[in-house]
Write an enzyme that holds these catalytic residues in place. Sequence first.
Site, PDB file in Angstrom:
ATOM      1  N   LYS A   1      28.212 -34.185 -69.518  1.00  0.00           N
ATOM      2  CA  LYS A   1      27.025 -34.653 -68.796  1.00  0.00           C
ATOM      3  C   LYS A   1      25.904 -35.038 -69.753  1.00  0.00           C
ATOM      4  O   LYS A   1      25.314 -36.119 -69.648  1.00  0.00           O
ATOM      5  CB  LYS A   1      26.539 -33.566 -67.844  1.00  0.00           C
ATOM      6  CG  LYS A   1      25.124 -33.748 -67.301  1.00  0.00           C
ATOM      7  CD  LYS A   1      24.667 -32.502 -66.587  1.00  0.00           C
ATOM      8  CE  LYS A   1      23.228 -32.630 -66.103  1.00  0.00           C
ATOM      9  NZ  LYS A   1      22.232 -32.489 -67.170  1.00  0.00           N
TER      10      LYS A   1
ATOM     11  N   CYS B   1      15.485 -30.579 -63.618  1.00  0.00           N
ATOM     12  CA  CYS B   1      15.481 -29.115 -63.591  1.00  0.00           C
ATOM     13  C   CYS B   1      14.067 -28.551 -63.648  1.00  0.00           C
ATOM     14  O   CYS B   1      13.207 -29.067 -64.343  1.00  0.00           O
ATOM     15  CB  CYS B   1      16.283 -28.551 -64.764  1.00  0.00           C
ATOM     16  SG  CYS B   1      18.056 -28.650 -64.542  1.00  0.00           S
TER      17      CYS B   1
END
Length: 426
Positions: free
Chosen positions: A22, A123
Amino acid sequence: MDRIKIRGGHRLKGRIPVSGAKNAVLALMPASLLTSDSLTLINLPRLADVDSCCHLLNELGVSTMVARSKGDHPGREITLTADTIASTVAPYDIVRKMRASILVLGPLLAREGEATVSLPGGCAIGNRPIDLHLRALEALGAEIELTAGYVRARAPDGGLRGGIISFPVVSVGATENAIMAAVLARGETVINNAAREPEIVDLCQCLMAMGAKIDGVGNSRLVIHGCDRLHGATHVVMPDRIEAGSYACAAAITGGDVLLQGARSADMAEVLVELKESGLNISVEEDGIRVQADAPLKGLTLSTAPFPGFPTDMQAQFMAMLALAQGTSVLTETIFENRYMHVPELVRMGADIQVKGRVAVVKGVSGLVGAEVMATDLRASMSLIIAALAAEGETQVHRVYHLDRGYERLEEKLSAVGADIERVGG
């Protein structure tokens, strides 16, 4: 909203294929903006963040075509073509979903001479300021303005020019943006205190396949000789070292025996050292890394650090594993503040964890119990999955959209090695 239901107590045994990384692919995809030719990335993971990146690049004028990979690499590949740039504005409604969106700033500025990018989301881990990105681009001659939640950057007449970039602290994202801007800048750029993560190396290798001239790859000092243009290329995305480490912790906490198929030991050397220190048997095999938990887990003392140190992205998973280790473990988080949001949820499951500032003290307990828990960010959500695999009874993990950002086919992979896990809608 989906949730994941796990009935714990099952030993994991078998092979888990490791997906494309990722953190690598989210830098590789914006690199397609640097050329009018096509860039093909093989070993593309199926992740929500990849979909968000595709959406953003489409907005900028990049055509994307996803297909099943051919040859030795299973999974998918993507071909990205930015023959023309339709827009140099990365809007808030897309960027807010993913922090890595800021990585279009350097490539757009290098190729088009201007870029407007919304301040990023993603995040909820501390502030993660982007000032290092902006300072790096200013060192290449860019004029930067922050207004109404957007970064507006403009190159000087004649384009970006080479310069000296010296980061006061190591930053992966800022290093990536600086590299991508510098490959099309006039003259030579020197980057001091560059991040050395394997994902940075992967990006450099892809850019060099596209014609970039980069010296010192893998070191903290990079020298980049700017080119007039880059061409297309085909690049295989590196395996995800954080996914591999996460499944290693899952094998450990369940007393399992798992082969992490495709994992590379060089990418995760410090993680493997700590896994061995905790009592696991680790062996590097021809097609991956084997993790065998044939002895009780032992407590550890570790601190997160930039590569080649222990990765902050593995801290939460190790904490879950160490909740059942013998003795006391001490974890120190040096990279991000506010990265212990998973602790209250692990405590709900019976873990004994005390946090003071950047230090967490984990006293091993004899067992965990299933509970309803809430994921707060990507790696925290994986720590709850790991704990649930060993807990007595049933655990339900809510807000699993965090997991979908970074773990491909999680339930399928864990079910295949013996976990009792399912996704429940609604």
